[in-house]
Structures are given as structure tokens and as C-alpha cells.
Design an enzyme around this catalytic site. Structure first.
Site, PDB file in Angstrom:
ATOM      1  N   GLN A 244       0.852  -1.172  -0.028  1.00  0.00           N
ATOM      2  CA  GLN A 244       0.043  -0.014  -0.105  1.00  0.00           C
ATOM      3  C   GLN A 244       0.989   1.194   0.069  1.00  0.00           C
ATOM      4  O   GLN A 244       2.193   1.115   0.265  1.00  0.00           O
ATOM      5  CB  GLN A 244      -0.963   0.026   1.314  1.00  0.00           C
ATOM      6  N   HIS A 274      -9.158   4.564  19.769  1.00  0.00           N
ATOM      7  CA  HIS A 274      -8.350   3.472  20.469  1.00  0.00           C
ATOM      8  C   HIS A 274      -8.733   3.135  21.681  1.00  0.00           C
ATOM      9  O   HIS A 274      -8.708   1.938  22.240  1.00  0.00           O
ATOM     10  CB  HIS A 274      -6.965   3.743  20.264  1.00  0.00           C
ATOM     11  N   ASP A 298       0.100   0.466  13.516  1.00  0.00           N
ATOM     12  CA  ASP A 298       0.794   1.832  14.168  1.00  0.00           C
ATOM     13  C   ASP A 298       0.944   2.016  15.622  1.00  0.00           C
ATOM     14  O   ASP A 298       1.529   2.907  16.202  1.00  0.00           O
ATOM     15  CB  ASP A 298      -0.481   3.077  13.816  1.00  0.00           C
ATOM     16  N   ASP A 318       0.011  -7.842  11.656  1.00  0.00           N
ATOM     17  CA  ASP A 318       0.037  -6.939  10.728  1.00  0.00           C
ATOM     18  C   ASP A 318       0.489  -7.184   9.461  1.00  0.00           C
ATOM     19  O   ASP A 318       1.780  -7.499   9.346  1.00  0.00           O
ATOM     20  CB  ASP A 318       0.342  -5.550  11.166  1.00  0.00           C
ATOM     21  N   ASP A 352      -1.096 -12.312   6.990  1.00  0.00           N
ATOM     22  CA  ASP A 352      -2.505 -12.274   6.776  1.00  0.00           C
ATOM     23  C   ASP A 352      -3.120 -12.576   7.929  1.00  0.00           C
ATOM     24  O   ASP A 352      -2.996 -13.815   8.336  1.00  0.00           O
ATOM     25  CB  ASP A 352      -3.023 -13.055   5.435  1.00  0.00           C
ATOM     26  N   ALA A 353      -4.269 -12.093   8.543  1.00  0.00           N
ATOM     27  CA  ALA A 353      -4.822 -12.051   9.605  1.00  0.00           C
ATOM     28  C   ALA A 353      -5.726 -13.485   9.539  1.00  0.00           C
ATOM     29  O   ALA A 353      -5.976 -14.379  10.627  1.00  0.00           O
ATOM     30  CB  ALA A 353      -5.915 -11.020  10.296  1.00  0.00           C
ATOM     31  N   ASP A 370      -8.467  -4.468  14.411  1.00  0.00           N
ATOM     32  CA  ASP A 370      -8.438  -3.189  13.932  1.00  0.00           C
ATOM     33  C   ASP A 370      -7.900  -3.053  12.501  1.00  0.00           C
ATOM     34  O   ASP A 370      -6.713  -2.637  12.084  1.00  0.00           O
ATOM     35  CB  ASP A 370      -7.228  -2.411  15.000  1.00  0.00           C
TER      36      ASP A 370
END
Length: 513
Positions: A244, A274, A298, A318, A352-353, A370
Site C-alpha cells: 500500500q 483506540h 501503528d 499486521d 494475513d490475519a 483493527d
């Protein structure tokens, strides 16, 4: 066959492979460009690939009309591909910044069709020229086609693993255009004896090459000034990772993180998001020790989790290592996340989740989800019954999950479809939403194997927004945002891998926002 003709015939096969590499790179580059600027990656890749192939068909048909000056025709086709393809990304950003809405899509689709048509003309000309030199038609066709198809594979791999991550979309377009121009100049040199006014053609080709070289060195900086207009605040960091485009902006004390043009957080109010994402689930579970965070590269969610001494085993999954790297190195993000991802309690996986949950045998007291909104096929699978079933199967009895679920105001049908999909796994759910100035009204779905009583939750950790007596009020929804449409009972669908209803709902809901 004399030595010159041998060299000519050999280079024709090399040329077919090289221009095929360039063609496939332009094809996927246009898809990436559309995905970034226009959104909905699956839609944009589908349209650009379809248009490019249609253009190739049109070009192949038109190639029948090219019966004379085959070499010179090929040279000028390459010059056109070099110019149009090379400047495509640069001009796309300029049009997006200055032209009216919709012009950027019209430009992109037009360029895709045109470059596809020019690419479609190339191959028949090369085959006919190879046959004209003296190679049998059957042999020349097979060799040129082999070079073309093999070049297509190489082009795709080069774009994914080298050009996009190392050069970005703008530089890559200029660079590939320069390759097209170089091929044309080499062909011009090899066939110089049968072409009139070679010096004039060479001058044109060299001029185009110089423009493209200037584009490689200066085009990115100029495109950045165009792209700046897409963001409210000045850009202070930009990177194109393997997955990305990552952008940081800053205006006074407001630092904002964007992924592929979508706002992920604002330093002014990210604490609201959050705190609601983390504390209700952590408060629900007595002495939560093992916590899983899906997304959240993040570091802000982990920052909130670390406020609980019992959380001694935190796993963050992530997909993009570049986001985590930025969170661990950028001074602005480090100040916000308080160096949370560097804590010894945190283990990070770049995976990958969905695949992580499929392979993992661990159970967790709390799962925080998230993830980006479901605006394409790859993200949609992380909002399906199958995915939430995996979440349920990794959740300890007495544990809780909290899921970001987009806006019940801007995307009402999307929010309640997500909620209903979670509930379809047999988990109990509670719906929560709040106002976040930079995002608007945003929604979450809390889930557990056991019933959820929000009124029994007690927020005991230090927060800047959330407190115990506010939490219950976040479960109340107005008429234009609740689960009933126009006062009628609504049967919401279930989003699945087989029937991904959420993508169209999402696209429709956000059309005017």
C-alpha cells in the site's frame, strides 16, 4: 541468411519479450493507479485488465492495415507507448489534483485502452517482419509468441517485487517507457539500411528518451506537489510499500496517517478511537493475560493494552512490515504510541490475519480487530462469517473481542451487516459507537461467547476520553443509525466468502462521502 539478418531476427524475438514485459507492467500499473486514486482495488484491476485486453484485440485487428514500412511502424508505436505510458502516472496525479470529479477515471480508462491497442499492434508486426526476413511463418510465430508470453510473467513479477516497492508508480511508468523507447532505437539501428531519414527518427527517439529520463529524476517530486492537493495538510512522509501507499501529514499538532488514501488516525483525536477499541474488551475480561491484535500496526491499540499489567503476552498481526517499521522509527508516531511495539511483551507477525488464525492453535483472553474497511475482496474476507468463526474459536470462554466496523451513520447497512455476521457465529454482541472529529461517527462490535452487560463494565485505567458512566451511552443509536430502517424490522444479510455482500453495500454507502 547473412549475419545482419541473423542479428535482426534474433533481436525481433528479444524485442517481443521486452515489449511484452513493458505491456504487462503498464497493465498492472494502471490497475494499481486506479486502486490507489479511485478506490475498490478489485473493481479497478478488473476494469483495467479488461480494457487493456480489449485494446490489444482492437490493435491486433488494426495491425492488418499496416502492410508497408513494418519496422518504421513498430518504431513509432514504441515511441507512442513510451510517451503515453511513461507519462500516464504523472498526468493521472495532475488530473486528480486539478480536474473535475470523474475526469481522472475517464483519463485512466482511456489511457489503458490506448496503450493496450498499441501493444496489440506490436506483436503481429513483429511476426510479419520475422517472416519477411526469411524465418518460416510457423517458426517465427511460435518463437515470438513464446517470447511474448514469457515476457508477460517476467513483467508481472518485476512490478510486484521490484518496481513498485523500489521506484513507486510514477518513476516506474517513466522507467518502463524509457525501455520501450530504447527498444525502438535499437530496432532503428539494426534496420537502418532499409529506413529513410534515419537521423530524423533517431532525433525524435532520443528526444523522447530525454523527456523520460527527466521524468525519472524529477517527475516524482512534481507528482508529489500534485498529490499534496489530495490531502488537507502538508505531507511529511510518503512510502509505497509492497502492499500500500503510506502517507503522513502534519499541520501544527495534528499528525495524520493515511493508507492508500484512507485516513487511519489523527493525533488530535485518535485516543477516542483506540480507547473505545481496547478498554471495554479488556475491562470485560478479568485479568486478561493473552491478547491478540489483528491490524493496528501503528501501535496505538497496543499502547492502550499495555496499561493493563496482567497483559503479559501480546501478539500483533499486521500484514505490512512497512507500517510497523514506520511506527517504530518515526518521531511523531513514536510519541503517540509511546514506543509500545518495542515492549518485550509484544510479539509481531507480518501475516494475513485470516491465515494466522487458520494456522494458530493459541487461545486468547482478548482479541482486538483493527483492520481497514472492507472495500475490496482481500479485505472483505476479514469481515465474513468464516473469519469471525475463527475469531470465536480462538477466544477463551469469558473473553471478549472488539471489532472496528465502520460508521453506522455513513455506512449504516455495512455496520449492521457486520454486526449480524458476527452474531451469526453464535457469539453474543453489543453495538457501540462514538463521535471522532476526524472520522465522524464510528462504530464497533463487541463480541463474546457469553452475554455482555455493558453497564457492569468498569473503566479503571487512565484515559483521555472514555470513562465508566459514558460507556453505556455509547450503546444508544439514533433513528437514522440504528438497526431498523424506517422503523421496520430489518433482516440483515450474512457476509460470507461465497456470498460477499458487504463489498457492494460498502461501495454504495460511501458513494457520497
Amino acid at each position: 541468411m547473412d549475419e545482419l539478418k541473423v542479428r535482426q531476427s534474433h533481436f525481433i524475438y528479444w524485442a517481443s519479450g521486452i515489449v511484452s514485459i513493458c505491456g504487462i507492467i503498464f497493465e498492472v500499473l494502471f490497475g494499481a493507479l486506479g486502486s490507489y486514486i479511485l478506490g475498490d482495488g478489485v473493481k479497478q484491476y478488473t476494469l483495467t485488465i479488461s480494457l487493456f485486453l480489449t485494446g490489444m484485440g482492437i490493435g491486433a485487428s488494426l495491425s492488418e492495415k499496416v502492410t508497408k514500412h513494418l519496422v518504421l511502424s513498430f518504431i513509432y508505436i514504441e515511441f507512442l507507448v513510451a510517451l503515453i505510458g511513461g507519462f500516464s502516472s504523472f498526468l493521472m496525479f495532475a488530473i486528480t489534483a486539478f480536474a473535475s470529479n470523474g475526469t481522472d477515471a475517464f483519463f485512466l480508462y482511456g489511457v489503458t485502452l490506448l496503450v493496450g491497442a498499441l501493444t496489440g499492434v506490436e506483436l503481429p508486426i513483429l511476426i510479419r517482419k520475422a517472416n519477411e526476413i526469411g524465418v518460416t511463418l510457423q517458426k517465427s510465430t511460435a518463437r515470438v509468441l513464446f517470447s511474448d508470453y514469457a515476457g508477460g510473467l517476467i513483467g508481472g513479477l518485476l512490478f510486484v517485487f521490484l518496481l513498485r516497492p523500489q521506484m513507486g508508480i510514477v518513476k516506474s511508468a517513466f522507467f518502463v517507457g524509457l525501455i520501450n523507447a530504447s527498444v525502438a532505437l535499437v530496432v532503428l539501428f539494426l534496420f537502418r539500411r532499409e529506413i529513410k531519414h534515419v537521423s530524423i527518427h533517431a532525433f525524435i527517439g532520443i528526444g523522447i528518451s530525454i523527456l523520460l529520463i527527466l521524468g525519472i529524476f524529477f517527475g516524482q517530486a512534481m507528482a508529489l506537489t500534485f498529490e499534496q492537493k489530495l490531502y488537507k495538510d502538508p505531507i511529511i512522509y510518503m512510502e509505497e510499500s509492497q502492499y500500500q501507499k503510506i502517507v503522513l501529514t502534519k499541520n501544527d499538532d495534528d499528525v495524520r496517517l493515511y493508507l492508500d488514501g484512507g485516513l487511519q488516525l489523527s493525533s488530535i483525536d485518535e485516543h477516542r478511537y483506540h480507547e473505545v477499541l481496547v478498554h471495554p474488551a479488556m475491562s470485560y475480561t478479568s485479568e486478561a493475560r493473552k491478547v491478540l491484535v489483528l491490524g493496528g500496526g501503528d501501535g496505538m491499540a497496543v499502547r492502550e493494552i499495555l496499561k493493563y499489567p496482567s497483559a503479559t503476552d501480546i501478539t500483533l498481526v499486521d500484514l505490512d512490515p512497512a507500517v510497523v517499521e514506520l511506527a517504530n522509527t518515526n518521531a511523531h508516531l513514536l510519541e503517540l504510541n509511546q514506543r509500545a511495539l518495542m515492549d518485550e511483551k509484544v510479539t509481531i507477525f507480518h501475516q494475513d490475519a485470516f491465515e494466522f488464525l487458520e494456522r494458530s492453535e493459541e487461545w486468547y483472553d482478548v482479541i482486538i480487530i483493527d483492520l481497514p474497511d472492507p472495500n475490496n475482496e482481500s479485505l472483505n474476507k476479514l469481515y465474513t462469517k468464516e473469519f469471525y468463526s475463527l475469531v470465536r474459536n480462538h477466544l477463551q470462554p469469558g473473553g471478549a473481542a472488539m471489532i472496528q466496523a465502520t460508521s453506522p451513520v455513513f455506512a449504516r447497512e455495512v455496520y449492521w451487516t457486520i454486526s449480524h455476521t458476527v452474531a451469526s457465529t453464535g457469539m453474543h454482541t453489543e453495538n457501540i459507537h462514538l463521535d471522532i472529529p476526524s472520522f465522524g461517527n464510528w462504530g464497533f462490535v463487541m463480541a463474546s461467547r457469553d452475554s455482555i452487560d455493558v453497564d457492569s463494565l468498569d473503566i479503571t485505567r487512565k484515559t483521555d476520553y472514555l470513562k465508566t458512566d459514558v460507556l453505556s451511552s455509547l450503546t444508544k443509536f439514533g433513528k437514522d443509525e440504528d438497526s431498523q430502517l424506517d422503523g421496520d424490522h430489518t433482516e440483515w444479510g450474512v457476509n460470507t466468502l461465497v456470498d460477499p455482500i458487504l463489498i457492494q453495500l460498502y461501495e454504495k454507502s460511501w458513494e457520497y462521502y
